[in-house]
Design a protein around this motif. Structure first.
Motif, PDB file in Angstrom:
ATOM      1  N   ASP A 162       1.005  -0.994  -0.101  1.00  0.00           N
ATOM      2  CA  ASP A 162       0.245  -0.237   0.211  1.00  0.00           C
ATOM      3  C   ASP A 162       0.404   0.976  -0.347  1.00  0.00           C
ATOM      4  O   ASP A 162       0.467   1.866  -0.639  1.00  0.00           O
ATOM      5  CB  ASP A 162      -0.758  -0.446   1.396  1.00  0.00           C
ATOM      6  N   ARG A 201       2.422   1.991  -3.173  1.00  0.00           N
ATOM      7  CA  ARG A 201       1.488   2.932  -4.638  1.00  0.00           C
ATOM      8  C   ARG A 201       0.702   3.923  -4.206  1.00  0.00           C
ATOM      9  O   ARG A 201       1.297   4.556  -4.548  1.00  0.00           O
ATOM     10  CB  ARG A 201      -0.042   2.033  -4.119  1.00  0.00           C
ATOM     11  N   SER A 246       3.937   6.167  -5.355  1.00  0.00           N
ATOM     12  CA  SER A 246       4.258   6.183  -6.516  1.00  0.00           C
ATOM     13  C   SER A 246       3.381   7.603  -7.024  1.00  0.00           C
ATOM     14  O   SER A 246       4.149   7.411  -8.494  1.00  0.00           O
ATOM     15  CB  SER A 246       3.765   4.626  -7.087  1.00  0.00           C
TER      16      SER A 246
END
Length: 981
Positions: free
Chosen positions: A538, A541, A544
């Motif tokens: 998590d 992500r 990112s």
């Protein structure tokens, strides 16, 4: 009949009368009298049995013989005019009536009939003039009064129409048509009860049932009795299925009843009969919009605009439909058109502003909202919408001011109250938000938006239980409400339910994968669950999309550290500190990873730097104290904790840590004071009870220690280490049942925990449940087949069940694993003893003594085996024992060698035993064995019975005593010579 012109997508009550008006043309109920006299020469013209064309031709020929309408020709002109009207040739009819009136200006019927023709062309004022003349000429003619009443209705003068119908009824009191039309006029005038009374009279008088049902339905609708109106209009349609106005008006009534789908059906039925009905198209568009079918609504408004582009309200409604479909640009064009025609329309400004806001043009939206407010300062919706756009621009003080004005203008508008509460939350005043929401929820306790806003406010004020209750109330009605799932997930995490939190937040992310707040909350909950890999995924992500977020690197570092990946964690903390060198939390967290990898100096350096940035952070100072204690610098650690307590006298963690360190320094009184204080400050924290339990145990107070461990586990039932600790304490305290409960919980949580299985087996044996004990030991051996300790333990349980061969076989395996293991040899010798195989037992026991001469137990059992085998060589080995005088073995050895009497073992308390019942057990057992060796079973029996009572059921003395008692029996054949016990 015009359709409603509502600006909010619904039919306005004030225009209902207009919507339901009309429906019967003047000619429908018009009455024409026969011409005054028929001409013999024009019989063909006047013959109703002939075709219209034949009659018109005959009329033309007859009239050509009498070009000027004299008395004899009036009938011909009047008849031809009527034939022209039936052929829709109104102009020709009017020409004939004009000629009759020119010739006979006092002929009332000609004025009456010309008025009917004028009405067919829409010239109602001219028709009224003719009817005035007809009534003037024939004031007692009910038909003329009736027809004038009809025209007055159409001209919007219902009171004058009623007067004409009253006069007509005075002349024709039983005429149902007059009663019906007076009812219609009364309906036009708003005298609805009187109108309904007229319809009832007309019905009794035999009026057309369909017309009565239709008109009654209109009147009932105007009274607000929509269900009754629907029934009446339905009756009209059943009587006349092709009645277009009944279908139209029933559609309008269905909209009032909230049955918009049925409204669409009825209006479509009307449109099949009258495809170009603008009113019906407009009304259907409104119904479609009410059903959320905005695309269909837009199509209907398109058609209205194509037929009547001057109809401004259709542009407005189409703009609304387009706005709801996110067609902001097209909606703006429609509202612009409205404002070109109606430049002071605040609603058009408001909705154009909403369209601008939907496309992110908040500056233009604010300008439109302000224009709306200039024209209508009390327009609370414009204030609320402007507040939204100001909030979107981050201008919270201005937004707050607009929301407050909007609520002051419309305190019952719950949506605006909610917006104000959200603004109060955003500006940091959750208590004020709660104060706004409480009365609103008292009026609307099931309003989900208000409940969710209160849930957010409650979370901000620490009322987590209240927030959870609000979120669950919404989910009970709307199980897929994402905001409610998000809030419930946050509340569950704070309440220590991370698994449930993850479930809720995952449901949100399945539908909104880019919801960063829910993903971050889920990552934290996953860390609490120990699902560190999923948490790291998590955070990957999240990073990112936000690679420059120091806090995210810090959070991922924490997840990696929790997974034991300290090298990667330290790299993340390094990155966080590179992005934000003043991040004290990252220094603190990196120090923890250094500490767990044994790099105490690096850890302490990071703690020093963290405290240099945030010296007031008591949590970091407490962590440094723990690092100092790990290095053995207890005094420095206590000094740090003293500072923490001085800065925050209610810091339970500081008292807990200082108490634990004081206990290590053997400052037990100070430790007890700190731990008592920690528990008082944090009564739900299991660690305080656990530390105090250990301190009680160190002081020898087992009961108090167990009480504290019970309290700790009540607060942390999933703490494996704590449960293991209590299980061992219960086992040592011979609370076998309690120990079984704890070990069962550990085995349920970790079925491969061989240690818990071994210890549960021992607890089962304490209760005499040897089968369960053997099964647990067997399961442990399945996990670790070469564990000699478990092999030996299981053999004892098998012996206890009487399965001596299986027990010996198990011990053979243990000896095979290590032939020099004295314990394995000792236990195999004892197992053979229990099996009655004394010589082989003596051999194993002798070998055990050889391997470990310091173990007196092997020599003692060797003596018993040889004596029971009738051999005397056991005394030699027994004489070699050099047991300390204060040991429990010393008096036993002396008694077996005949240096003291069995009774002497009962004359004093004896040596200090290794456990409370050990001396009582061993004394009785070995005295009994002494008498058995001497061949005196009756003397042995009472001692063996004492041993059976005193020894633990898991012990070999107990098993041997039980076996011997089974062999010699439990009753005495002759008087016992045993000394007093």
């Amino acid at each position: 009949m015009a359709a409603p012109a509502s600006r909010v997508g619904t039919v306005n009550v004030t225009v209902l009368a207009c919507l339901l008006a009309g429906g019967l043309g003047l000619t429908a109920g018009a009455r024409a009298q026969d011409p005054p006299e028929r001409s013999v020469a024009a019989k063909t013209c006047l013959d109703a049995d002939l075709s219209r064309a034949a009659r018109l031709s005959a009329c033309d020929r007859a009239i050509s013989d009498a070009p000027a309408p004299d008395t004899s020709a009036v009938a011909l002109y009047m008849e031809r005019a009527a034939l022209h009207l039936s052929e829709q040739d109104v102009a020709a009819a009017l020409t004939d009536y004009d000629r009759v009136i020119a010739a006979l200006p006092g002929f009332a019927q000609a004025y009456n009939n010309r008025a009917l023709a004028l009405g067919m062309t829409g010239r109602d004022r001219d028709a009224l003039a003719d009817l005035d003349r007809a009534v003037e000429l024939a004031p007692r003619n009910a038909d003329y009064l009736f027809n004038r009443g009809q025209v007055l209705r159409r001209l919007g003068e219902p009171e004058r129409a009623i007067a004409d119908f009253d006069a007509a009824l005075d002349l024709a009191p039983d005429d149902a048509s007059i009663m019906l039309q007076r009812g219609n006029a009364r309906r036009d005038a708003g005298a609805l009860d009187a109108a309904l009374a007229d319809y009832a009279r007309a019905e009794q008088a035999g009026a057309d049932a369909a017309r009565i049902a239709y008109n009654r339905g209109l009147a009932l609708a105007l009274t607000g009795a929509y269900d009754a109106a629907w029934r009446s209009l339905t009756a009209a349609l059943e009587l006349r299925p092709d009645h277009p106005r009944a279908a139209y008006n029933r559609g309008i009534v269905e909209s009032y009843r909230g049955n918009h789908a049925e409204a669409v059906t009825d209006l479509t039925r009307h449109l099949r009969i009258r495809p170009g009905s603008v009113d019906a198209l407009y009304a259907r568009g409104l119904a479609q919009a009410a059903l959320g079918r905005d695309e269909a609504a837009e199509e209907d408004f398109d058609t209205v605009i194509a037929i009547r582009p001057e109809r401004t309200e259709a542009f407005f409604q189409r703009g609304l439909a387009r706005l709801r479909q996110d067609k902001a640009d097209a909606a703006i064009v429609d509202f612009y058109t409205v404002l070109q025609r109606q430049p002071d329309d605040p609603e058009a400004y408001l909705h154009r502003g909403l369209a601008q806001a939907s496309r992110g043009a908040h500056e233009l939206a604010i300008a439109d909202y302000s224009a709306a407010l200039e024209r209508r300062p009390e327009m609370h919706r414009a204030l609320s919408a402007r507040g939204d756009s100001l909030a979107a621009r981050g201008e919270w003080p201005k937004a707050l001011a607009d929301y407050r004005k909007a609520v002051a203008l419309s305190p019952a508008n719950l949506a605006t109250v909610r917006r104000l509460a959200l603004a109060e939350l955003e500006t940091g005043d959750p208590q004020r938000a709660l104060a706004l929401l409480q009365p609103a929820l008292a009026d609307a306790p099931d309003n989900p938006d208000l409940q969710l806003t209160r849930a957010t406010a409650r979370l901000r004020t620490g009322d987590v239980e209240g927030a959870l209750a609000d979120a669950e109330a919404v989910l009970a009605a709307r199980p897929l409400n994402l905001q409610a799932l998000r809030l419930r997930g946050a509340a569950r995490k704070l309440l220590g339910e991370p698994a449930a939190a993850v479930e809720d937040l995952t449901a949100v992310l399945e539908r909104l994968p880019d919801d960063s707040d829910s993903r971050q909350q889920r990552a934290r909950a996953l860390v609490e669950l120990g699902r560190h890999g999923a948490a790291v995924a998590d955070y990957d992500r999240l990073l990112s999309g936000r690679p420059g977020d120091a806090e995210l690197y810090n959070a991922r570092g924490l997840a990696l550290a929790a997974a034991g990946e300290h090298a990667r964690a330290i790299a993340d903390f390094d990155q966080a500190l590179q992005l934000d060198p003043s991040h004290a939390g990252a220094f603190n967290n990196r120090a923890l990873s250094h500490l767990r990898t044994g790099q105490l100096d690096l850890a302490l350096a990071d703690y020093d730097r963290a405290l240099g940035i945030a010296p007031e952070e008591t949590g970091i100072r407490r962590n440094r104290a723990l690092a100092l204690a790990a290095r053995g610098d207890y005094e420095a650690a206590i000094a740090d904790l003293d500072q923490v307590v001085a800065a925050n006298p209610d810091n339970a963690q500081a008292y807990l840590s200082r108490g634990a360190i004081a206990a290590r320094l053997n400052r037990r009184d100070a430790a007890m004071r700190d731990l008592d204080r920690a528990i008082a400050l944090a009564p739900d924290d299991a660690r305080g009870f656990a530390e105090r339990g250990r301190l009680h145990l160190a002081r020898g107070n087992v009961a108090a220690a167990l009480s504290d461990f019970d309290a700790a586990l009540a607060r942390a039932p999933g703490d494996v280490a704590l449960r293991t600790e209590r299980a061992a304490l219960r086992l040592a305290d011979r609370d076998a049942a309690g120990a079984i409960d704890d070990y069962s919980a550990l085995v349920d949580a970790a079925p491969t925990d061989a240690g818990a299985l071994k210890r549960r087996a021992l607890a089962h044996a304490m209760l005499g449940a040897y089968g369960a004990a053997a099964r647990d030991a067997g399961r442990a051996l399945d996990l670790d087949p070469i564990d000699r300790e478990t092999l030996i333990q299981r053999a004892i349980y098998l012996s206890a069940q009487g399965d001596h061969e299986a027990a010996i076989a198990a011990l053979d395996r243990a000896v095979a694993l290590d032939p020099d293991d004295p314990v394995a040899l000792l236990r195999r010798g004892q197992a053979k003893f229990l099996a009655g195989r004394m010589d082989p037992a003596a051999t194993d026991l002798y070998r055990a003594h050889e391997k470990a001469p310091e173990i007196p137990e092997a020599a003692i059992w060797h003596y018993l085996a040889t004596a029971r085998a009738g051999r005397s060589d056991g005394r030699v080995l027994l004489q070699r024992i050099d047991a300390p005088a204060d040991s429990w073995q010393a008096p036993i050895v002396e008694m077996l060698l005949g240096r003291r009497t069995p009774g002497s073992l009962y004359e004093a308390d004896g040596p200090t035993p290794p456990s409370p019942n050990r001396w009582a057990c061993d004394r009785a057992f070995f005295v009994g064995q002494h008498f058995l060796a001497e061949g005196q079973p009756d003397d042995a029996r009472p001692y063996l019975q004492d041993a059976e009572a005193a020894c633990g059921r898991e012990s070999l003395p107990y098993l041997a005593a039980a076996a011997d008692l089974e062999r010699i029996g439990t009753t005495t054949d002759s008087a016992s010579t045993a000394p007093t016990r």
